[in-house]
Design an enzyme around this catalytic site. Structure first.
Site: not given
Length: 534
Positions: A153, A173, A234, A263, A281, A284
């Site tokens: 997504r 992919d 990641r 991290e 990071h 979000a």
């Protein structure tokens, strides 16, 4: 009159989430910044705990929650929560898996623009009193080739936004149908070709044992000299030491990183390079993403406290409302799915889930979705849940069928996954046995087996002949890899055979390749089953 359930919110979450909890009829205790001792005392008095990423929810804290029924993580990852311990204690763990996909995609484009136009360097220069227009010549995105590694997504959203900049999109992919990529205007290619052709490479794969170090020294050497690399997925997927060397030596043009192998990361050789843009990071970290995460986890906590089905539960097997037969098979179903994907090695267009014996009399939809979670989790970037697994499967062109039979020849209950790849049929089967409901794999690729799932497993296919077991054991012994269990299944003497191993540590890819060449194996498939002891 019954007391209201109590929810402890131990880290800052959106105010709308607090309101939602209060409107749901629970007592909310917002206590952030507690010391460890204070938290241990506070959790003993509540029915639910809500955290973000900083609170370490380990076995000690979970055990201290005498009334604790659910732990909510207002975000995607649950790395700070001991999910296995929670499951053993019957505590649900829930998260908010869809909360940040738009924010992550937008941050990817933001980093790319900052890197391509040298925005951060120019900002620092001007603030220090220098007007250096000639120093900060950038590059346009229009007309460049964007290579997406992982077309889930977030990867798809990045591709759509990059297209709006006039970029041509290619992607790697192996689990996405070409027809779906074509509808998005994306050309699917092998990883090496994507790296060679792309002017920008953006990483959007999940972090699994198979993807750690996916872009290392060799892969980076394939990229164009001026190519840019962006990683908002990641840390650890890109080998940071290899990336530093490639950037320092000018073998690639630049890198933008939001994630790191360890991290928090406040010091790195990468930070010394001018052709690197970094953020801590922040994928979000938008108001909208945090609001969505807080509200989603609040909704899940309320469902859990009401004893209803919780679709975003990470460990549905801890739910008390599930029949014992289904609970016993939930973990096995997901592990069968993971083994299925590892053995397939490429896209499967249809998977059939078969149920035999007693389990076939139950409503097995939750088991089928659990199997889908296992099939999809290793190959998509976003967390896969009981809600989105069917949706992701449809998006990827994976058709799912159920079949059931009251008869089971050898087992009280049996679950089978079966699918067809370009290389042939893939099937795995499992059951649970004994009073402890121990999980067993009983058929792999058509071979009868009897293996307990283990964290590190590998399957070799070869032609049955003397000396194979000795050679495999010798090579692994030389590498210091201990074999915990070995079994060989075969159809006929001298025919095809399958060797299944469980080992105490991962087998490096180069060692697997050496075994395949030394023995003349047909193939080797390594599987890592997270959540199981090594």
């Amino acid at each position: 009159m019954d007391k209201k359930p109590r929810v402890l919110v131990a880290e800052k979450i959106a105010a709308s989430a607090i309101t939602l909890l209060e409107e749901g009829g629970v007592e909310v205790r917002v206590q952030t910044g507690l010391s460890r001792e204070e938290l241990l005392g506070a959790v003993a008095e509540v029915d639910a705990l809500v955290v973000r990423s900083q609170t370490r929810v380990d076995r000690e804290l979970l055990s201290a929650g005498r009334r604790l029924r659910v732990v909510g993580r207002a975000g995607i990852g649950v790395d700070n929560i001991d999910v296995e311990a929670a499951t053993r204690l019957g505590i649900l763990v829930v998260n908010a898996p869809q909360s940040n996909v738009v924010s992550a995609a937008e941050h990817t484009l933001g980093l790319l623009l900052a890197l391509a136009r040298k925005i951060t360097l120019a900002d620092r220069s001007l603030r220090s009193g220098r007007w250096e227009r000639e120093r900060f010549e950038g590059v346009e995105l229009n007309g460049k080739v964007m290579g997406i590694v992982g077309l889930g997504r977030v990867g798809t959203l990045v591709a759509q936004r990059a297209s709006a900049f006039g970029m041509r999109i290619i992607a790697y992919d192996p689990y996405v149908p070409e027809a779906r990529a074509a509808r998005l205007g994306i050309r699917l290619l092998p990883l090496e070709q994507v790296l060679r052709e792309a002017d920008v490479v953006s990483v959007h794969v999940p972090k699994t044992p198979e993807t750690v170090g996916l872009l290392g020294e060799r892969e980076l050497s394939l990229m164009k000299p001026g190519a840019l690399l962006v990683n908002t997925a990641r840390g650890g997927i890109v080998d940071e030491e290899a990336l530093y060397r490639a950037l320092r030596e000018g073998r690639i043009g630049g890198a933008a990183l939001d994630v790191f192998a360890r991290e928090p990361c406040t010091s790195s050789p990468l930070f010394e390079l001018e052709n690197v843009v970094v953020t801590p990071h922040l994928g979000a970290s938008t108001r909208e993403a945090q609001d969505k995460a807080g509200r989603a986890v609040a909704e899940q906590v309320l469902l859990a406290l009401k004893g209803e089905f919780v679709p975003y539960a990470v460990n549905v097997e801890a739910a008390s409302e599930l029949p014992e037969t289904l609970k016993a098979f939930l973990g096995l179903a997901e592990r069968l799915g993971r083994v299925f994907t590892a053995l397939a090695g490429s896209r499967v267009e249809q998977v059939e889930v078969e149920y035999h014996g007693e389990v076939a009399a139950q409503d097995t939809r939750v088991l089928t979705v659990a199997a889908l979670k296992g099939i999809l989790a290793p190959v998509v970037e976003e967390p896969v849940t009981f809600v989105n697994a069917p949706v992701i499967a449809r998006e990827r062109g994976l058709a799912v069928r159920e079949a059931r039979s009251a008869e089971s020849r050898d087992y009280v209950s049996l679950m089978v996954l079966r699918g067809l790849t370009q290389a042939g049929e893939v099937d795995v089967a499992g059951t649970v046995v004994g009073p402890g409901r121990r999980e067993r794999f009983v058929r792999i690729l058509g071979f009868e087996m009897d293996m307990s799932p283990a964290r590190y497993m590998v399957f070799f296919r070869y032609e049955d002949r003397p000396g194979v077991i000795g050679k495999v054991g010798s090579i692994l012994g030389r590498e210091g890899i201990n074999i915990a269990f070995m079994q060989v299944g075969r159809m006929d003497r001298g025919g095809d055979a399958l060797m299944g191993l469980t080992v105490d540590s991962p087998i490096p890819p180069e060692v697997l390749e050496e075994i395949v060449e030394a023995v003349g194996m047909k193939d080797a498939r390594a599987v890592t089953l997270e959540g199981l002891p090594a």
